[in-house]
Structure formats: structure tokens, C-alpha cells
Scaffold this motif. Sequence first.
Motif, PDB file in Angstrom:
ATOM      1  N   THR A 198      37.252  28.583  54.552  1.00 32.06           N
ATOM      2  CA  THR A 198      36.014  30.080  54.886  1.00 32.06           C
ATOM      3  C   THR A 198      36.622  31.361  54.628  1.00 32.06           C
ATOM      4  N   PHE A 199      37.791  31.248  56.182  1.00 26.07           N
ATOM      5  CA  PHE A 199      38.109  32.213  55.840  1.00 26.07           C
ATOM      6  C   PHE A 199      38.810  32.724  54.484  1.00 26.07           C
ATOM      7  N   GLY A 200      39.850  32.098  54.518  1.00 27.61           N
ATOM      8  CA  GLY A 200      41.010  32.670  53.194  1.00 27.61           C
ATOM      9  C   GLY A 200      39.944  32.435  51.626  1.00 27.61           C
ATOM     10  N   SER A 201      38.130  32.063  51.921  1.00 28.40           N
ATOM     11  CA  SER A 201      38.101  32.273  50.344  1.00 28.40           C
ATOM     12  C   SER A 201      37.330  33.195  50.452  1.00 28.40           C
ATOM     13  N   LEU A 202      37.142  34.089  51.562  1.00 25.08           N
ATOM     14  CA  LEU A 202      36.449  35.838  51.310  1.00 25.08           C
ATOM     15  C   LEU A 202      36.966  36.748  50.845  1.00 25.08           C
ATOM     16  N   PRO A 203      38.121  37.051  51.494  1.00 25.51           N
ATOM     17  CA  PRO A 203      38.368  38.357  50.346  1.00 25.51           C
ATOM     18  C   PRO A 203      38.508  38.505  48.853  1.00 25.51           C
ATOM     19  N   TYR A 204      38.212  36.942  48.378  1.00 26.37           N
ATOM     20  CA  TYR A 204      38.057  36.941  46.623  1.00 26.37           C
ATOM     21  C   TYR A 204      36.514  37.471  46.363  1.00 26.37           C
ATOM     22  N   PHE A 205      35.600  37.416  47.977  1.00 26.71           N
ATOM     23  CA  PHE A 205      34.392  37.528  47.521  1.00 26.71           C
ATOM     24  C   PHE A 205      34.221  39.041  47.794  1.00 26.71           C
ATOM     25  N   MET A 206      34.484  39.757  48.690  1.00 23.27           N
ATOM     26  CA  MET A 206      34.756  40.531  49.081  1.00 23.27           C
ATOM     27  C   MET A 206      35.230  41.722  48.036  1.00 23.27           C
ATOM     28  N   THR A 207      36.275  41.394  47.248  1.00 21.69           N
ATOM     29  CA  THR A 207      37.419  42.037  46.032  1.00 21.69           C
ATOM     30  C   THR A 207      36.046  42.449  45.071  1.00 21.69           C
ATOM     31  N   LEU A 208      35.539  41.443  44.520  1.00 18.40           N
ATOM     32  CA  LEU A 208      34.479  40.955  43.608  1.00 18.40           C
ATOM     33  C   LEU A 208      32.831  42.397  44.321  1.00 18.40           C
ATOM     34  N   TYR A 209      32.724  42.508  45.499  1.00 20.14           N
ATOM     35  CA  TYR A 209      32.347  42.898  45.959  1.00 20.14           C
ATOM     36  C   TYR A 209      32.406  44.327  45.667  1.00 20.14           C
ATOM     37  N   PHE A 210      33.590  45.089  46.568  1.00 21.35           N
ATOM     38  CA  PHE A 210      33.663  46.314  46.373  1.00 21.35           C
ATOM     39  C   PHE A 210      33.929  46.755  44.923  1.00 21.35           C
ATOM     40  N   GLN A 211      34.501  45.860  44.476  1.00 19.00           N
ATOM     41  CA  GLN A 211      35.017  46.484  42.676  1.00 19.00           C
ATOM     42  C   GLN A 211      33.533  46.505  41.782  1.00 19.00           C
ATOM     43  N   ASN A 212      33.073  45.253  41.475  1.00 21.39           N
ATOM     44  CA  ASN A 212      32.067  45.170  40.288  1.00 21.39           C
ATOM     45  C   ASN A 212      30.524  45.456  41.019  1.00 21.39           C
ATOM     46  N   VAL A 213      30.360  45.396  42.451  1.00 18.50           N
ATOM     47  CA  VAL A 213      28.918  45.669  42.863  1.00 18.50           C
ATOM     48  C   VAL A 213      28.885  47.220  43.388  1.00 18.50           C
ATOM     49  N   ARG A 214      30.395  47.704  43.966  1.00 20.54           N
ATOM     50  CA  ARG A 214      29.935  49.197  44.319  1.00 20.54           C
ATOM     51  C   ARG A 214      30.753  50.143  43.759  1.00 20.54           C
ATOM     52  N   GLY A 215      32.262  49.421  42.959  1.00 23.62           N
ATOM     53  CA  GLY A 215      31.902  50.246  42.342  1.00 23.62           C
ATOM     54  C   GLY A 215      33.433  50.854  42.284  1.00 23.62           C
ATOM     55  N   TYR A 216      34.295  50.135  43.613  1.00 22.56           N
ATOM     56  CA  TYR A 216      35.881  50.837  44.224  1.00 22.56           C
ATOM     57  C   TYR A 216      36.471  50.369  43.082  1.00 22.56           C
ATOM     58  N   SER A 217      37.717  51.481  42.728  1.00 22.19           N
ATOM     59  CA  SER A 217      38.633  51.163  42.141  1.00 22.19           C
ATOM     60  C   SER A 217      39.520  50.526  42.913  1.00 22.19           C
ATOM     61  N   ALA A 218      40.706  50.340  42.338  1.00 20.31           N
ATOM     62  CA  ALA A 218      41.111  49.124  42.853  1.00 20.31           C
ATOM     63  C   ALA A 218      42.775  49.518  44.448  1.00 20.31           C
ATOM     64  N   PHE A 219      42.941  51.058  44.353  1.00 20.75           N
ATOM     65  CA  PHE A 219      43.281  52.004  45.514  1.00 20.75           C
ATOM     66  C   PHE A 219      41.994  51.582  46.190  1.00 20.75           C
ATOM     67  N   ALA A 220      40.905  52.233  46.112  1.00 17.96           N
ATOM     68  CA  ALA A 220      39.337  52.107  46.674  1.00 17.96           C
ATOM     69  C   ALA A 220      39.325  51.204  47.353  1.00 17.96           C
ATOM     70  N   THR A 221      40.076  49.612  46.718  1.00 12.10           N
ATOM     71  CA  THR A 221      39.390  48.695  47.146  1.00 12.10           C
ATOM     72  C   THR A 221      40.623  47.968  48.224  1.00 12.10           C
ATOM     73  N   GLY A 222      42.133  48.110  48.239  1.00  9.63           N
ATOM     74  CA  GLY A 222      42.663  48.201  48.699  1.00  9.63           C
ATOM     75  C   GLY A 222      42.252  48.823  50.026  1.00  9.63           C
ATOM     76  N   LEU A 223      41.919  50.223  49.564  1.00  4.68           N
ATOM     77  CA  LEU A 223      42.030  50.962  51.545  1.00  4.68           C
ATOM     78  C   LEU A 223      40.657  50.450  52.118  1.00  4.68           C
ATOM     79  N   ALA A 224      39.403  49.545  51.952  1.00  5.21           N
ATOM     80  CA  ALA A 224      38.856  49.155  51.797  1.00  5.21           C
ATOM     81  C   ALA A 224      39.405  47.726  52.187  1.00  5.21           C
ATOM     82  N   PHE A 225      40.809  47.169  52.345  1.00  8.05           N
ATOM     83  CA  PHE A 225      40.874  46.056  53.428  1.00  8.05           C
ATOM     84  C   PHE A 225      41.949  46.582  54.184  1.00  8.05           C
TER      85      PHE A 225
END
Length: 457
Positions: free
Chosen positions: A274-301
Motif C-alpha cells: 500500500t504505502f510502498g506502491s504510492l510513489p509509483y502512481f504519484m510519479t506517473l501523476y506528476f510527470q505524465n498527467v501534470r507534465g512535471y520535469s524530473a527535477f520538479a517531480t523530485g521537489l514535489a516529493f
Amino acid sequence: MRARLSLLVLALAQLVIALDYNIVYVALPGISAGLGFSPHDLQWVVSAYVVTTGGFLLLGGRTADLLGRRRTFVAAALVYAGSSLVGGLSESANVLVAVRAVQGIGGSLLFPATLALINTIYEEGPVRNRALAVWGAAGAGGLCFGSLLGGVLVEAFGWPSVFLVNVPVATALAWAGRRLFPADGPQAGPRRFDVTGALAGTSGITLLVFLLVHAPEAGWDTRSALLSAALAVALLAVFAVVEGRARDPLVPTRLFAHRGLVAAMTVTALYSATFGSLPYFMTLYFQNVRGYSAFATGLAFLVPAVVTALGTKAGELAVARAGVGRTLAAGMVLGASGAAALGLALTGNGSYLPLLPGIVFLGLGQGAAWTGMWIAAASGVAAGDQGVASGMASTTLQAGGAVGLALLVALSSGIGHGPSDDALLTGIRTAVFAIAAGLCCGVPLTLALRTTTTSAA
């Protein structure tokens, strides 16, 4: 002072393990372009590490008990340093996958050795709980900061830097561990190593993790999946028979009678799924849905990293006041509430702020549960069995993560319909709500720990 320095080294070791799991994700596009990976084979840059780590954890835990925890820690850190150097200099896709497999073996030695050192250097109770909270905060921070650090390194120095950064750090850990940790004392009896059990168990678990990683993409009815399943079942059956008859088994059967350890193993599996799977989906959300760069995705975490670290400290205090079972139950409830709030806040546009309430509840719950479950896994286990007990709990952590992520990916892929962006967002939201439901189901299980472990107050 020596105890504090030792804890700093152990926390840094956990930080390295967590970073190495996550840091490579943002480097994958550069690795693919630089080494000519096909889209199908690129996943093995991640999966090779997961498969060998999950498969060798039991062996790593027993090795720490039999050969010495300090020796195992130093050797594992040097394996990390050497394989990372080769990885950073790799010019072949096959070499890099092999390097990741070797890094996974290093992780399978380093993780249980680190945990066993904590559980033997620090006395059971508030002192050990505090050490586990610091260790847990380092791991939680590594999982979240890995994306940020990876983004910074890749943009500044290219993909090899995510491997080369490990070389000086892991070498320093080996040196510090050799200087600071207590010398490995003489064994109480002759050192017997259950070779047959080690081969059967390690091979069976490795094939099982390989199946869980490989089958969701390749198909559960493919020849490779069916053959892996059959061999895994056969080898694990052999392992069970051998362990029941061996004079000095890889996994002593008495540990399966330790109800607190068995319950904690179940909790670690659920936690990872549960907890461990969440970063995978949040990475997809930030990068593929919201269009964040790799650096911006890191900041989001960054916020999840900080809040989860605070949660580990809160977990330590809660265990002292309310006990392990109630702390774990509260962590699961907070996590479920946060996942539900996060699922409702996920949209195709808008600011980051609406996500914060869910992120905060999730991080606090995750941190508290992480500290509580390792306290539960170590409570009442003899010093000579701490290595293998840590290996058992961390094996279920890896297996639970593989199963949970495979099921959630399958669920999210089968839900979305319509335009691709809308389908992806719908699938991600469905997975997050499923995580909330899974955490709710874990509450009765964590309450059962009240009857199987003693309060560490």
C-alpha cells in the motif's frame, strides 16, 4: 558519543539503500538513450535490483547471524561501492543489468545486517525505539529524496552520476562500520551453514519475485511465467522440507512460532503493498498527467519526505505511550484517510496545494507505521536470531511490494476509458483509492499485535 556515531552510520546505510532503489527512476530515459535499451528491456534496470534483493534477504539475514554483523555490513557496503563504480562506467546494457543485480545482493546483505546491528547494539525498549525511529526517518527520506537527487545529478552530470555518487559514500560506510561497530564475538557453537536450504530458499524466493515483476507485463499464461511459478513452488517445497530436518536451518522453525514476528511480517507485506506502491502512481501523476520535469517531480516529493520523517519520530513516541498495536493501527487509519483525501484531490490541472492534506496524513501514517512494524518484528527475538528475523520481515516487505504493485497496476490499467490522459488519471485515482481500502483492511491485523508483542514503554 560512540553509540550516536554508530547510529549515524546505520542511518546513512539505510539512506543509501532507499536512495539506490529510487534514484535510478529519473535516469531511465538517459540510460535508455545512452546504452540502447529497448523499451521492453529498460524495466530490468529497476527489476534486476528488486528481484535479487527480495530473493537473497533471508540468506543475507542468516549470513549476518553466522559470519558476524559487522563483517557482513562492511562486505555489503564494499559490494555497493564496487558495483556502483562498474555501473557508472558501463557501456553495455547487459553489464548495467548485471550491476543492478549485484547491487541488489549488496542490499540483501546490508539491510538485515543494519537492522540486526540496531537491534543488538541498542537495548530493547525506548533506546532501541529511538534508534529505529532515526533509522526509519533516514529510509523514508531516501525514498522521497531519491527522485530529487536523481533529477539534480542527471541534469548536471548525466545518468552515470546516479551510480558513481554511491562509490565514496559506500566506501566511507564500510570504513566507519569497521571502526565504530562492536567486533563480532565468537560463536556459541560451530558455524554450520545450511547450504541446501540456502540454495533452495534463495532460488525459490528469487524466482517468485521474478514472477511477480515479470508476469504482469509479459502475461501470466506465458511459458516463462508458468515455468517460473512451477520452479518457485517446487524449490520452496524443498526448502520447507529441508528446514524441517536440518540441524542448523537457514530459518529456524522456532521463529515461525513467534506470533509477534509472524504478525509483523504480515504487516510489512501490507505496508509495502500500500504505502510502498504510492510513489509509483504519484510519479506517473506528476510527470505524465501534470507534465512535471524530473527535477520538479523530485521537489514535489519533498513534503512527503519531511512529513514521513516526522511520522517516524511520532511513531516512536506513540509506541512508548500506547503500545505497538495501537500505533500501527493509528498509522494505518491516518494513511487510509490521507489516501482517500489524495484520491479526491487528484485532477488534471490546478495547483499543488489541494494535494497537501492527503500528503500530510499519508506521510504521518506511513512514518508511524514504519517505526512500529520494525519494533514489533524485533521484540522478543533472541540476539542470535536478529539477523534472520530481520531478513524474514524484509523479505515479506519486498514480496508484498511486488504483489501489491502488480495488482494495483493491473487494476489501474483496466479501469480507465476514453482519451488517454483521462484514462491515466482515472486509473491512478482508482489505485490510490484501492490503497486506502487496503490500509483500512490492515487495521484489525495491527490491533492483533497487542496480544502478541509487549509494549515498549
